[in-house]
Design a protein around this motif. Structure first.
Motif, PDB file in Angstrom:
ATOM      1  N   GLN A 342       0.861  -1.181   0.000  1.00  0.00           N
ATOM      2  CA  GLN A 342       0.000   0.000   0.000  1.00  0.00           C
ATOM      3  C   GLN A 342       0.903   1.238   0.000  1.00  0.00           C
ATOM      4  N   MET A 343       0.328   2.358  -0.505  1.00  0.00           N
ATOM      5  CA  MET A 343       1.096   3.593  -0.458  1.00  0.00           C
ATOM      6  C   MET A 343       1.397   3.904   1.009  1.00  0.00           C
ATOM      7  N   ILE A 344       2.626   4.341   1.243  1.00  0.00           N
ATOM      8  CA  ILE A 344       2.978   4.656   2.639  1.00  0.00           C
ATOM      9  C   ILE A 344       2.146   5.846   3.126  1.00  0.00           C
ATOM     10  N   PRO A 345       1.681   5.842   4.369  1.00  0.00           N
ATOM     11  CA  PRO A 345       0.898   7.003   4.827  1.00  0.00           C
ATOM     12  C   PRO A 345       1.717   8.293   4.727  1.00  0.00           C
ATOM     13  N   ASP A 346       1.025   9.382   4.457  1.00  0.00           N
ATOM     14  CA  ASP A 346       1.689  10.682   4.265  1.00  0.00           C
ATOM     15  C   ASP A 346       2.637  11.003   5.417  1.00  0.00           C
ATOM     16  N   GLY A 347       3.701  11.681   5.061  1.00  0.00           N
ATOM     17  CA  GLY A 347       4.573  12.199   6.126  1.00  0.00           C
ATOM     18  C   GLY A 347       5.935  11.540   6.180  1.00  0.00           C
ATOM     19  N   LEU A 348       6.243  10.626   5.317  1.00  0.00           N
ATOM     20  CA  LEU A 348       7.572  10.010   5.357  1.00  0.00           C
ATOM     21  C   LEU A 348       8.610  11.027   4.874  1.00  0.00           C
ATOM     22  N   GLN A 349       9.681  11.090   5.577  1.00  0.00           N
ATOM     23  CA  GLN A 349      10.672  12.122   5.258  1.00  0.00           C
ATOM     24  C   GLN A 349      11.606  11.671   4.132  1.00  0.00           C
ATOM     25  N   ASP A 370       0.613  11.034  -0.600  1.00  0.00           N
ATOM     26  CA  ASP A 370       0.068   9.977  -1.453  1.00  0.00           C
ATOM     27  C   ASP A 370       1.156   9.084  -2.030  1.00  0.00           C
ATOM     28  N   GLY A 371       2.181   8.856  -1.263  1.00  0.00           N
ATOM     29  CA  GLY A 371       3.230   7.916  -1.681  1.00  0.00           C
ATOM     30  C   GLY A 371       4.317   8.514  -2.545  1.00  0.00           C
ATOM     31  N   PHE A 372       4.219   9.821  -2.844  1.00  0.00           N
ATOM     32  CA  PHE A 372       5.232  10.455  -3.702  1.00  0.00           C
ATOM     33  C   PHE A 372       5.810  11.713  -3.050  1.00  0.00           C
ATOM     34  N   VAL A 373       7.053  12.055  -3.535  1.00  0.00           N
ATOM     35  CA  VAL A 373       7.644  13.333  -3.144  1.00  0.00           C
ATOM     36  C   VAL A 373       8.196  13.977  -4.399  1.00  0.00           C
ATOM     37  N   LYS A 374       7.876  15.263  -4.599  1.00  0.00           N
ATOM     38  CA  LYS A 374       8.378  15.969  -5.786  1.00  0.00           C
ATOM     39  C   LYS A 374       9.305  17.085  -5.363  1.00  0.00           C
ATOM     40  N   PHE A 375      10.522  17.126  -5.965  1.00  0.00           N
ATOM     41  CA  PHE A 375      11.461  18.214  -5.706  1.00  0.00           C
ATOM     42  C   PHE A 375      11.544  19.078  -6.941  1.00  0.00           C
ATOM     43  N   ASN A 376      11.413  20.377  -6.801  1.00  0.00           N
ATOM     44  CA  ASN A 376      11.593  21.303  -7.925  1.00  0.00           C
ATOM     45  C   ASN A 376      12.863  22.095  -7.729  1.00  0.00           C
ATOM     46  N   LEU A 377      13.749  22.055  -8.701  1.00  0.00           N
ATOM     47  CA  LEU A 377      15.013  22.791  -8.592  1.00  0.00           C
ATOM     48  C   LEU A 377      14.867  24.074  -9.380  1.00  0.00           C
ATOM     49  N   LYS A 378      14.814  25.201  -8.681  1.00  0.00           N
ATOM     50  CA  LYS A 378      14.508  26.472  -9.346  1.00  0.00           C
ATOM     51  C   LYS A 378      15.713  26.988 -10.111  1.00  0.00           C
ATOM     52  N   LYS A 379      15.370  27.648 -11.219  1.00  0.00           N
ATOM     53  CA  LYS A 379      16.442  28.140 -12.078  1.00  0.00           C
ATOM     54  C   LYS A 379      17.292  29.193 -11.401  1.00  0.00           C
ATOM     55  N   GLY A 380      16.640  29.956 -10.665  1.00  0.00           N
ATOM     56  CA  GLY A 380      17.377  31.032  -9.979  1.00  0.00           C
ATOM     57  C   GLY A 380      18.413  30.487  -9.013  1.00  0.00           C
ATOM     58  N   LEU A 381      18.111  29.369  -8.357  1.00  0.00           N
ATOM     59  CA  LEU A 381      18.998  28.836  -7.331  1.00  0.00           C
ATOM     60  C   LEU A 381      20.036  27.890  -7.923  1.00  0.00           C
ATOM     61  N   TYR A 382      19.601  27.084  -8.868  1.00  0.00           N
ATOM     62  CA  TYR A 382      20.515  26.083  -9.443  1.00  0.00           C
ATOM     63  C   TYR A 382      20.720  26.408 -10.916  1.00  0.00           C
TER      64      TYR A 382
END
Lengths: 405, 504
Positions: A342-349, A370-382
């Motif tokens: 099952q999808m892991i409950p929300d909150g996993l680090q 909902d079982g996913f984590v999304k990282f956005n790498l901003k243009k200004g920073l990276y």
């Protein structure tokens, strides 16, 4: 000097005559003579000092009492001076000394006022109000039996101290000394409430009570309770003590504070705590998010401790996928699945570490949804360049080298 | 017309501004007043500054009480509150007001005091009293620390009773009290107070001055610092030099003065004591005896200050009672001058008490009072060990005056502790005085003194430049005269009278 001695003898004579209750007129002493001979009174009685006098101008009577001194003017009948001691003075037990001074004579004496023999109130002081069970600690009952005029009764007045605890009713007789009677009442072996009262000459005091609190806790055991043994970072493990008692078997007072210390494999210390209700303390701790081996021990700080228990948690996430977007600026971690897939409950680090060459230039920490984590790498920073990434979740670390942004 | 209208406008405008300003000021004043709340520190009795107002002799019996063990801190709190309880009661009976009683007596106990106040007020009786000695035993301390039982043995009480502001009687009483105190609102309050009387009498034998010594003395102040001998300019070298002059002149005694306030009142200043010790030591090395005059510049004999006065006295007497240079204690200089302003009873009863206290501590040295004239010297002649008086009147009447005094006080030695004549010659005495006249005076006096074989102390060694106004006031004829009483003038030159400084 000689005169003073005469007065002293005179005074002694008065005393002797008062004991025999004879109303003898006293020896001649100048112009003024004391007629009344009684020197011992009970509080509240009317006291009149009578003098025979030829004096035209009657002197005032000086009178010193417990709380202060005053002057009393006489009422004059032919050749008799009567000084009535005010009731507020004759109401108080103690010694009054008086003197009457005219130009040629000075006459003085002492009146003893005894308290009444009946008790009106039992002035009672009890403390401390709570004591520890076990017979070492005690409370003290101080009783001042007083008469209707608020005078403490004479010494050696018997006072009956009665106390009840569970099936026992005990009464002891004590006697007043230095105005008070007191008794130390030692605690029984069981906790509870003790009822005390005192009695003197049939007059009873109010009811007083003392809390017998349990003595200090002794060592105890602990156990744990959990839904499952998986390290899902979501469920809660509850630690529960056995019923904590003192050395005499009394359950310790509610609210006794218990600390639980948890050591894991990395020798990190986690702490949780709880207070007792009916001797049992419970404390909660969230499951780890990766495989763990905990050893747990509880303390009532500085007093007692529990034995050690160990708990193991099984790893649930064995692997996860990493997906880069076209421009590599969006990194999707997941699906993160639990023990039944099952999808892991929300909150996993999930932690993303970004490096350029060997230098760490950023760390982004996010929790799963909902079982996913999304990282956005901003243009200004990276800025456009080649980076390497490390992703850590549930104790698993994955490295991705040389991605071009 | 328009001018008037403009004036009116201006007036309206100005008054509008004035009213607005006034309102703003008023509102802001009210606002700031409402924002100043009660000071918390005052509310909690934490900032009460302790001042010495009542310090009777108090001793605690060794602690062997029943119940809980007593600690120092609590004991001192009990002591303070217990003494304060006495103090507020003394004030209450002196004024017939209830102030302070509530703090130190429980509700049931204070009724008894209010009853007495009520009666005394009605009959216009006031009692000016104090207690001088307490000997307290702690009988009991309850386990919860809220109740103590004390026995205060042989409390020495002094009371002076007035009716309609007329003195009725004064009395010393020694009584023993049993006291129950309760801790309420942070105060140890008296709950029960029960009295039992015991009588006690102080008896003292008269001590004599060393019979081998006929005092040939002088009242001494350093020339630069008259009436401020122990001040900042204290210089032991000057004193030593002066003492050598005195000794060489054939004298054997000096009389010095201890100012009460300057010496620290109830808490005697250690530095001043050290200076006095130096003076006595220098006197000793110069083989001079010292008569110490206490309570100089003290003029308030009020009963409520007695405890402070006796503490001052006890500290000084205890320190110097064994000093070999000490000859005698003069309790007070010329107290008869205060009879009019303070009342004769106030002064004499104060002197009697101080006499008893001094004698109870120093069992060796004689006590006297330096009366300003021979007529007053009869006062308290039973209490003092020798009679001392001052004489500034006619030379011719001296012998008669002395004989009269001796006749009235047969058993006691009489000492003349001040006499002298000013050599002032100037406008204020119409140029009548002179150094020759002064020398003649001393010559004549010394003859009379020798004939009567009387111990004497003259006034004084030096002419002074500046006399404090507390001593003789501001009047120039008195001040100028006082400046010229010395045997040595302002330039250090011996006047003709110096020849007659002593009998031999």
């Amino acid at each position: 000097m000689l005169k003073k001695q005469t007065y002293l003898y005179l005074f002694l004579l008065i005393c002797v005559s008062s004991i025999s209750h004879a109303q003898n007129p006293t020896e001649k002493s100048g112009k003024i003579q004391l007629i009344s001979s009684k020197t011992n009174f009970e509080a509240g009685s009317k006291i009149i000092l009578r003098f025979s006098s030829q004096n035209k101008k009657p002197p005032v009577l000086y009178c010193a009492t417990n709380y202060g001194s005053t002057l009393i003017s006489p009422t004059i009948a032919p050749k008799i001076l009567s000084y009535e001691i005010p009731m507020h003075i004759s109401n108080k037990s103690g010694t009054i000394n008086w003197s009457l001074t005219t130009n040629d004579t000075s006459i003085s004496g002492v009146l003893n006022i005894a308290p009444k023999t009946t008790v009106y109130s039992m002035e009672t002081y009890l403390g401390p109000p709570s004591i520890e069970a076990g017979g070492r600690d005690f409370t003290m009952l101080v009783v001042i039996p007083t008469d209707t005029l608020d005078n403490p009764l004479k010494p050696q007045t018997p006072v009956l101290v009665k106390h009840q605890f569970l099936a026992h009713e005990i009464s002891t007789e004590i006697k007043t000394d230095q105005l008070i009677a007191f008794k130390n009442i030692y605690s029984p072996n069981t906790s509870g409430r003790m009822i005390l009262t005192s009695e003197s000459f049939g007059k009873n005091s109010k009811e007083y009570d003392v809390n017998i609190v349990p003595a200090i806790p002794t060592n105890f055991t602990i156990r744990s309770q959990r839904n499952h043994h998986y390290a899902d970072g979501n469920q809660i493990t509850t630690f529960i003590t056995s019923i904590i008692r003192d050395s005499l078997g009394n359950i310790v007072s509610d609210g006794t504070y218990v600390d639980f210390f948890i050591h894991n494999k990395k020798q990190a210390v986690l702490k949780t705590s709880g207070t007792t209700v009916m001797g049992i303390a419970t404390a909660k701790m969230i499951h780890p998010d990766q495989e763990a081996h905990w050893t747990v021990k509880a303390y009532v700080e500085g007093v007692s401790e529990s034995g050690i228990i160990t708990i193991n948690y099984t790893q649930v996430i064995t692997d996860f996928d990493i997906l880069f977007s076209k421009d590599n600026r969006t990194i999707t971690v997941g699906p993160l699945t639990s023990f039944m897939n099952q999808m892991i409950p929300d909150g996993l680090q999930v932690v993303l570490t970004i490096r350029k060459g060997n230098t760490k230039i950023g760390v982004i920490t996010k929790t799963s949804k909902d079982g996913f984590v999304k990282f956005n790498l901003k243009k200004g920073l990276y800025k456009k360049d080649t980076y390497s990434f490390q992703i850590r979740a549930a104790g698993i670390t994955k490295n991705i080298h040389a991605k071009k942004l | 017309m328009t001018k008037n209208r403009n004036l009116l406008r201006a007036a309206v405008l100005l008054s509008y501004i004035a009213i607005t300003l006034f309102l703003v000021y008023g509102v802001s004043a009210l606002y700031s007043y409402l924002n100043t709340g009660a000071d918390r520190s005052k509310m909690l009795h934490t900032e009460l500054k302790k001042i010495d107002q009542y310090l009777p002799e108090l001793s605690w019996a060794p602690l062997r009480n029943k119940g809980r063990q007593m600690d120092e801190q609590t004991l001192s709190e009990i002591e303070n509150d217990y003494l304060d309880a006495w103090y507020v009661r003394h004030i209450a009976y002196k004024t017939n007001l209830k102030a302070g009683i509530d703090d130190y007596y429980t509700e049931s106990a204070r009724k008894n005091i209010f009853n007495i106040i009520k009666q005394n007020k009605l009959q216009k009786t006031t009692v000016d009293g104090t207690t001088l000695e307490h000997h307290v035993t702690l009988d009991f301390f309850s386990e919860d620390g809220q109740l103590v039982v004390l026995t205060d043995k042989n409390v020495l009480e002094y009371k002076r009773v007035y009716r309609n502001n007329t003195f009725v009687l004064e009395t010393y009483e020694t009584a023993t009290y049993k006291i129950i105190l309760l801790l309420e609102d942070g105060f140890w309050r008296i709950r029960h107070l029960i009295r039992t009387v015991v009588s006690k009498k102080d008896t003292f034998n008269t001590r004599k001055i060393d019979s081998t010594l006929t005092i040939k003395g002088i009242n001494y102040y350093p020339q630069k610092t008259p009436w401020d001998m122990f001040g900042a300019q204290f210089n032991d070298a000057v004193i030593d030099r002066d003492f050598k002059i005195i000794k060489t002149a054939g004298l054997n005694t000096i009389r010095v003065f201890i100012p009460y306030e300057d010496f620290g009142k109830a808490n005697v200043n250690a530095r001043k004591l050290k200076k006095l010790a130096q003076v006595l030591d220098i006197a000793q090395t110069n083989k001079l005896k010292v008569m110490v005059t206490l309570f100089d510049f003290y003029g308030d004999y009020s009963v409520l200050n007695w405890t402070l006065n006796q503490k001052h006295l006890i500290e000084i007497v205890t320190r110097f009672k064994d000093h070999p240079a000490l000859l005698a204690w003069d309790l007070k200089n010329e107290p008869d001058l205060d009879f009019d302003s303070r009342g004769k009873i106030s002064v004499t009863s104060w002197l009697k008490r101080m006499c008893i206290v001094a004698k109870s501590i120093d069992k060796k040295h004689p006590i006297t009072i330096g009366w300003s004239n021979a007529q007053s010297a009869i006062t308290l002649h039973n209490e003092v060990d020798f009679i001392s008086f001052h004489y500034y009147k006619n030379l011719s009447e001296f012998t008669t005056t002395l004989e009269e005094l001796q006749a009235e006080t047969v058993l006691k030695q009489v000492v003349l502790t001040e006499f002298g004549l000013s050599s002032y010659k100037g406008f204020w005495n119409l140029y009548s005085g002179s150094e020759t006249k002064q020398a003649d005076y001393y010559k004549n006096m010394q003859l009379q003194l020798k004939e009567k074989n009387i111990s004497f102390m003259s006034w004084t060694l030096y002419d002074f430049n500046k006399i404090p106004k507390e001593v003789v006031g501001k009047l120039p004829w008195r001040r100028n005269a006082q400046e010229h009483f010395g045997f040595i003038d302002k330039n250090g030159k011996k006047k003709p009278s110096f020849t007659y400084i002593s009998t031999d």
